[in-house]
Structures are given as C-alpha cells and as structure tokens.
Design a protein around this motif. Structure first.
Motif, PDB file in Angstrom:
ATOM      1  N   LYS A   8       0.820  -1.211   0.000  1.00 33.47           N
ATOM      2  CA  LYS A   8       0.000   0.000   0.000  1.00 33.47           C
ATOM      3  C   LYS A   8       0.854   1.261   0.000  1.00 33.47           C
ATOM      4  N   GLU A   9       1.902   1.295   0.828  1.00 37.04           N
ATOM      5  CA  GLU A   9       2.649   2.537   1.036  1.00 37.04           C
ATOM      6  C   GLU A   9       3.931   2.640   0.204  1.00 37.04           C
ATOM      7  N   VAL A  10       4.501   1.501  -0.177  1.00 38.03           N
ATOM      8  CA  VAL A  10       5.735   1.529  -0.971  1.00 38.03           C
ATOM      9  C   VAL A  10       5.450   1.194  -2.432  1.00 38.03           C
ATOM     10  N   GLY A  11       4.404   0.406  -2.683  1.00 36.97           N
ATOM     11  CA  GLY A  11       3.999   0.111  -4.058  1.00 36.97           C
ATOM     12  C   GLY A  11       4.163  -1.343  -4.432  1.00 36.97           C
ATOM     13  N   THR A  12       3.502  -1.724  -5.497  1.00 38.97           N
ATOM     14  CA  THR A  12       3.588  -3.097  -5.993  1.00 38.97           C
ATOM     15  C   THR A  12       4.679  -3.252  -7.047  1.00 38.97           C
ATOM     16  N   ASP A  13       5.344  -2.163  -7.414  1.00 36.64           N
ATOM     17  CA  ASP A  13       6.426  -2.191  -8.401  1.00 36.64           C
ATOM     18  C   ASP A  13       7.778  -2.372  -7.698  1.00 36.64           C
ATOM     19  N   PHE A  14       7.811  -3.203  -6.696  1.00 39.30           N
ATOM     20  CA  PHE A  14       8.982  -3.420  -5.864  1.00 39.30           C
ATOM     21  C   PHE A  14       8.971  -4.893  -5.478  1.00 39.30           C
ATOM     22  N   LYS A  15      10.131  -5.516  -5.378  1.00 37.82           N
ATOM     23  CA  LYS A  15      10.191  -6.952  -5.115  1.00 37.82           C
ATOM     24  C   LYS A  15      10.277  -7.217  -3.609  1.00 37.82           C
ATOM     25  N   TYR A  16       9.286  -7.943  -3.103  1.00 37.16           N
ATOM     26  CA  TYR A  16       9.250  -8.297  -1.691  1.00 37.16           C
ATOM     27  C   TYR A  16       9.612  -9.772  -1.549  1.00 37.16           C
ATOM     28  N   VAL A  17      10.763 -10.031  -0.951  1.00 33.32           N
ATOM     29  CA  VAL A  17      11.255 -11.397  -0.761  1.00 33.32           C
ATOM     30  C   VAL A  17      11.058 -11.758   0.707  1.00 33.32           C
ATOM     31  N   VAL A  18      10.367 -12.870   0.939  1.00 34.88           N
ATOM     32  CA  VAL A  18       9.887 -13.181   2.284  1.00 34.88           C
ATOM     33  C   VAL A  18      10.525 -14.457   2.842  1.00 34.88           C
ATOM     34  N   PRO A  19      11.370 -14.329   3.871  1.00 38.97           N
ATOM     35  CA  PRO A  19      11.845 -15.495   4.620  1.00 38.97           C
ATOM     36  C   PRO A  19      10.850 -15.808   5.740  1.00 38.97           C
ATOM     37  N   GLY A  20      11.241 -16.705   6.657  1.00 43.40           N
ATOM     38  CA  GLY A  20      10.333 -17.036   7.753  1.00 43.40           C
ATOM     39  C   GLY A  20       9.098 -17.763   7.258  1.00 43.40           C
ATOM     40  N   ILE A  21       9.257 -18.555   6.201  1.00 45.02           N
ATOM     41  CA  ILE A  21       8.122 -19.281   5.622  1.00 45.02           C
ATOM     42  C   ILE A  21       8.033 -20.667   6.260  1.00 45.02           C
ATOM     43  N   ARG A  22       6.847 -20.984   6.753  1.00 39.44           N
ATOM     44  CA  ARG A  22       6.601 -22.282   7.371  1.00 39.44           C
ATOM     45  C   ARG A  22       5.178 -22.749   7.052  1.00 39.44           C
ATOM     46  N   MET A  23       5.051 -24.014   6.707  1.00 41.26           N
ATOM     47  CA  MET A  23       3.732 -24.614   6.652  1.00 41.26           C
ATOM     48  C   MET A  23       3.277 -24.808   8.102  1.00 41.26           C
ATOM     49  N   LYS A  24       1.965 -24.918   8.302  1.00 46.35           N
ATOM     50  CA  LYS A  24       1.432 -24.976   9.666  1.00 46.35           C
ATOM     51  C   LYS A  24       1.966 -26.164  10.459  1.00 46.35           C
ATOM     52  N   GLN A  25       2.276 -27.271   9.779  1.00 45.74           N
ATOM     53  CA  GLN A  25       2.737 -28.468  10.489  1.00 45.74           C
ATOM     54  C   GLN A  25       4.237 -28.479  10.758  1.00 45.74           C
ATOM     55  N   ASP A  26       4.974 -27.460  10.278  1.00 43.64           N
ATOM     56  CA  ASP A  26       6.427 -27.448  10.426  1.00 43.64           C
ATOM     57  C   ASP A  26       6.868 -26.614  11.616  1.00 43.64           C
ATOM     58  N   ALA A  27       8.020 -26.966  12.172  1.00 49.08           N
ATOM     59  CA  ALA A  27       8.566 -26.261  13.332  1.00 49.08           C
ATOM     60  C   ALA A  27       8.971 -24.839  12.952  1.00 49.08           C
ATOM     61  N   VAL A  28       8.682 -23.904  13.841  1.00 55.43           N
ATOM     62  CA  VAL A  28       9.013 -22.493  13.603  1.00 55.43           C
ATOM     63  C   VAL A  28      10.497 -22.242  13.807  1.00 55.43           C
ATOM     64  N   GLY A  29      11.122 -22.970  14.766  1.00 57.46           N
ATOM     65  CA  GLY A  29      12.544 -22.750  15.043  1.00 57.46           C
ATOM     66  C   GLY A  29      12.770 -21.391  15.687  1.00 57.46           C
ATOM     67  N   ASP A  30      13.806 -20.668  15.211  1.00 59.71           N
ATOM     68  CA  ASP A  30      14.137 -19.371  15.814  1.00 59.71           C
ATOM     69  C   ASP A  30      13.430 -18.209  15.126  1.00 59.71           C
ATOM     70  N   GLN A  31      12.511 -18.513  14.219  1.00 59.76           N
ATOM     71  CA  GLN A  31      11.771 -17.462  13.545  1.00 59.76           C
ATOM     72  C   GLN A  31      10.633 -16.961  14.439  1.00 59.76           C
ATOM     73  N   LYS A  32      10.404 -15.648  14.430  1.00 57.61           N
ATOM     74  CA  LYS A  32       9.353 -15.063  15.252  1.00 57.61           C
ATOM     75  C   LYS A  32       8.139 -14.633  14.422  1.00 57.61           C
ATOM     76  N   ARG A  33       8.383 -14.179  13.187  1.00 58.86           N
ATOM     77  CA  ARG A  33       7.301 -13.649  12.347  1.00 58.86           C
ATOM     78  C   ARG A  33       7.215 -14.512  11.101  1.00 58.86           C
ATOM     79  N   VAL A  34       6.317 -15.494  11.137  1.00 57.57           N
ATOM     80  CA  VAL A  34       6.249 -16.500  10.080  1.00 57.57           C
ATOM     81  C   VAL A  34       4.920 -16.439   9.341  1.00 57.57           C
ATOM     82  N   ALA A  35       4.891 -17.087   8.170  1.00 56.16           N
ATOM     83  CA  ALA A  35       3.664 -17.182   7.380  1.00 56.16           C
ATOM     84  C   ALA A  35       3.787 -18.375   6.446  1.00 56.16           C
ATOM     85  N   THR A  36       2.652 -18.865   5.959  1.00 53.18           N
ATOM     86  CA  THR A  36       2.655 -19.942   4.976  1.00 53.18           C
ATOM     87  C   THR A  36       2.978 -19.370   3.597  1.00 53.18           C
ATOM     88  N   PRO A  37       3.417 -20.213   2.662  1.00 52.58           N
ATOM     89  CA  PRO A  37       3.651 -19.731   1.298  1.00 52.58           C
ATOM     90  C   PRO A  37       2.410 -19.087   0.684  1.00 52.58           C
TER      91      PRO A  37
END
Length: 240
Positions: A172-201
C-alpha cells in the motif's frame, strides 16, 4: 509466470550441498540461496559451481559497512553473475546507493546482467519486544519496516527482504512495483525454530510477495524433494 522459491542452502560445506542437490532430478531449475555459513566456508567457487549447474543464485551476505567498503565489495559480487544480493537498509541511503553503484560497475566489467539489490529490513527472528527494548526503536514493527523499505526504494534497491506480516502495509505505502522477498516461511505443520514472524507460502503470495525463502523445512526434511514440492504447491495456489 511462476514466482521463485529460494532454497536456503544452509549447510556447513559444499559436499553437503551436492548431496542435497542430488535428490533433485534437475537441480538447474532451482533458485538457491547461498548464505554466510556456506560462502565463508567455500568462497566464490560455490557460486561459480552452482551457476555452472544452471541454478539461479541469491547471494545473501547482508553487507553492512561504510559506503566505500560496500561499493568495492559489491563490485566483486557483480562480477560473479549472481541474480540477487543483499545489503542492510540500516546502513543508510549513502551505503545503499554505493552498493548499487558497485553492482552495476562489477556486472558491466564482465558483461553480466546487474543483480537485483535487496535491502534487508528487520530480520524475521526479531520480535517487536527486541525492536523496542533492545534496538530502542520508537516505531512499531510495521512502521519501521515500511520506513526502511521506502529508504531502500529511494536509494536504488530493487526490493527488500521482509516478513509476510508487513506485506499489506508495504504494498500500500511503498507500491507493488517493488520486489518483496519473504523469509520465515513455514507450513502450519512445520517447526518455527528461531523465527518469530512467520507465514505460509500461500499467505505470502496472497499479500504480495515476489519470492519466498525456505530453508530447514526442506533441507532438514527426510524427503527434501517431497517437502519442496509441498511448499511449491502451496506457493502456487491460485486465489491471490
């Protein structure tokens, strides 16, 4: 066009990388992330070897130093022919601008495409409590990430590394013409580990991610290919 899944090759040495890649029938189709652990052990040769195999390369060294040092380092990286590379946005606009200038000079020297420069915002292992109480940041997490992403964009970066939780505000504020690369990806059944802010693919894609980074849930799986396919299928779900 299918958006990339970046596989984090967080192994201690290149022999383990080779064993992992042998599981895949066509490893040249993969986009792989080379981080500090592997690069500091194997050096630029690991980039050249994987590039020769046909892999797309995300070199994640998170450069953070005075502008001159970063610029000269990025020249060397630009010569390697990688596809993506990172620098910390906390280094400021002068450092980020120097980083992009170095990448352009290095890539031009060897007649290679200029790698995408991705600014690291706030690590996904960092909680809002750490941000406020240890880093003494007065902004809320999302506001801080947006502020750093705006700085990155103004300084010539092609995108940023960010958690999926900040994506709605970023698009919304920076635009969609910018590449957002997202780490901290976990499926719901997988361990989070040391990640604090996670999401599914799927959530990352729906909220505007250009690419996702997946490491241990695939690399430490008993069946890496099956795990990769599971993440890839969730990442490519329709409905975004």
């Amino acid at each position: 066009m299918e958006k990339p899944i970046m596989l984090a090759l967080d192994f201690a040495d290149f022999k383990q990388v080779e064993q992992f890649l042998e599981s895949f029938s066509n490893p040249g189709d993969l986009t792989v992330k080379i981080g500090m652990e592997l690069f500091y052990q194997s050096g630029p040769q690991v980039v050249k070897t994987l590039k020769a195999r046909g892999c797309k390369i995300f070199l994640d060294l998170k450069l953070f130093d005075i502008p001159h040092t970063v610029e000269k380092s990025m020249e060397r990286i630009g010569e390697l022919g990688v596809d993506y590379v990172t620098a910390h946005t906390l280094g400021g606009s002068e450092m980020l601008t120097a980083a992009k200038r170095g990448l352009i000079a290095g890539a031009k020297r060897v007649n290679q495409p200029v790698p995408d420069l991705l600014g690291v915002t706030i690590l996904t292992s960092c909680s809002k409590e750490t941000l406020a109480n240890e880093l003494n940041c007065k902004l809320a997490m999302a506001d801080q990430v947006v502020s750093l992403a705006k700085l990155a964009k103004q300084s010539g970066c092609d995108g940023v590394i960010t958690s999926a939780l900040e994506l709605p505000m970023l698009t919304k504020e920076v635009g969609t013409d910018f590449k957002y690369v997202v780490p901290g990806i976990r499926m719901k059944q997988d361990a989070v580990g040391d990640q604090k802010r996670v999401a599914t693919p799927e959530i990352a894609k729906q909220t505007g991610a250009f690419a996702i980074v997946v490491g241990r849930p695939v690399t430490q799986s008993e069946n890496p290919v099956a795990a990769y396919r599971r993440y890839r299928a969730n990442w490519n779900l329709e409905g975004e």
